[in-house]
Design a protein around this motif. Structure first.
Motif, PDB file in Angstrom:
ATOM      1  N   ILE A 180      31.927  -0.111  14.471  1.00 41.12           N
ATOM      2  CA  ILE A 180      31.176   0.025  13.215  1.00 41.12           C
ATOM      3  C   ILE A 180      29.715  -0.325  13.484  1.00 41.12           C
ATOM      4  N   LEU A 219      26.092  -1.158  11.303  1.00 43.51           N
ATOM      5  CA  LEU A 219      25.551  -1.536  10.000  1.00 43.51           C
ATOM      6  C   LEU A 219      24.034  -1.528  10.075  1.00 43.51           C
ATOM      7  N   GLU A 230      25.136  -4.188   3.306  1.00 40.90           N
ATOM      8  CA  GLU A 230      25.985  -3.012   3.510  1.00 40.90           C
ATOM      9  C   GLU A 230      27.400  -3.412   3.879  1.00 40.90           C
ATOM     10  N   THR A 232      30.814  -1.526   5.287  1.00 43.55           N
ATOM     11  CA  THR A 232      31.251  -0.255   5.880  1.00 43.55           C
ATOM     12  C   THR A 232      32.663  -0.379   6.404  1.00 43.55           C
ATOM     13  N   ASN A 238      36.039   1.461   8.547  1.00 49.76           N
ATOM     14  CA  ASN A 238      36.498   2.429   9.535  1.00 49.76           C
ATOM     15  C   ASN A 238      37.996   2.211   9.668  1.00 49.76           C
ATOM     16  N   THR A 272      36.749  -3.342   8.318  1.00 45.37           N
ATOM     17  CA  THR A 272      35.643  -3.411   7.376  1.00 45.37           C
ATOM     18  C   THR A 272      34.634  -4.410   7.909  1.00 45.37           C
TER      19      THR A 272
END
Lengths: 114, 111
Positions: free
Chosen positions: B47, B49, B54, B56, B58, B62
């Motif tokens: 991931i 960022l 934020e 995010t 996947n 997280t």
């Protein structure tokens, strides 16, 4: 698409011997990195190339380490002579563009110096 | 140079449990990256960022970019055996955009 390729995967040598590692980055990636990873630690940058130019080699021990990327694609990292403390994993990574934070790593070469 | 502190250093969890690990820095980062490294392989990006606050995801992963820009968290839900590995946080620093890595969190998932 092929990822970053490194060879050899493993190398065992005696101290004071020379050793070389080879890296082929992802096609189209103009930035290439060599990292050193000691056991239980994260990778540490040794040198960064943008095309064929070494733009950041401040962490490379220049008395025994050297690197080249003659045609701006493949790269070779050499140690001569190797010392016991050089035993580690040598990782190569590449990225598209100098400003890209997304680096893709190869599987690494695990060096053991006896 | 800048340092990233990861915790915990290692974790042993039961399959199916959720996992949380974090990374902190004394300096501000404008990008946080989370990598996973399997034995004998190089780190693989999980991931990225790019913005404070934020969040995010996947898959079951997280990650959050802390509001202060000095920390980040990675959560794994419903862990499975293939989640075993070392998780690294990383961030670019300096004018050369050199990636600084944390020391990693070793995750073991017990059946």
């Amino acid at each position: 698409e092929a990822g970053v390729v490194q060879s050899p995967r493993y190398k065992i040598i005696e101290k004071k011997q020379p050793v070389a590692f080879w890296c082929n980055p992802i096609s189209g990636h103009n930035t290439l990195y060599w990292y050193l990873q000691n056991l239980g630690q994260g990778p540490e940058l040794l040198i960064r190339y943008e095309n064929e130019e070494a733009v950041d080699d401040s962490q490379l021990p220049k008395d025994r380490f050297s690197a080249e990327r003659l045609k701006g694609v493949d790269s070779t990292l050499k140690i001569q002579p190797a010392e016991l403390g050089d035993s580690a994993v040598y990782l190569c990574a590449s990225s598209f563009g100098a400003g890209s934070d997304t680096q893709y790593f190869g599987p690494g070469t695990r060096l053991t110096v006896l | 140079g800048q340092q990233l502190n990861q915790s915990p250093q290692s974790m042993f969890i039961q399959e199916g449990e959720d996992v949380s690990m974090n990374c902190t820095s004394s300096s501000i980062f404008n990008t946080w990256l989370w990598y996973k490294q399997d034995p004998g392989e190089g780190p693989v990006l999980l991931i990225a960022l790019y913005k404070a606050g934020e969040l995010t995801s996947n898959g079951r992963l997280t990650a959050q970019f802390g509001i202060t820009r000095k920390d980040s968290f990675l959560n794994i839900s419903a862990s499975i055996p293939s989640d075993v590995g070392i998780y690294f946080c990383a961030g670019p620093s300096g004018s050369a955009r050199q990636l600084t890595f944390g020391s990693g969190t070793q995750l073991t998932v017990l059946p």
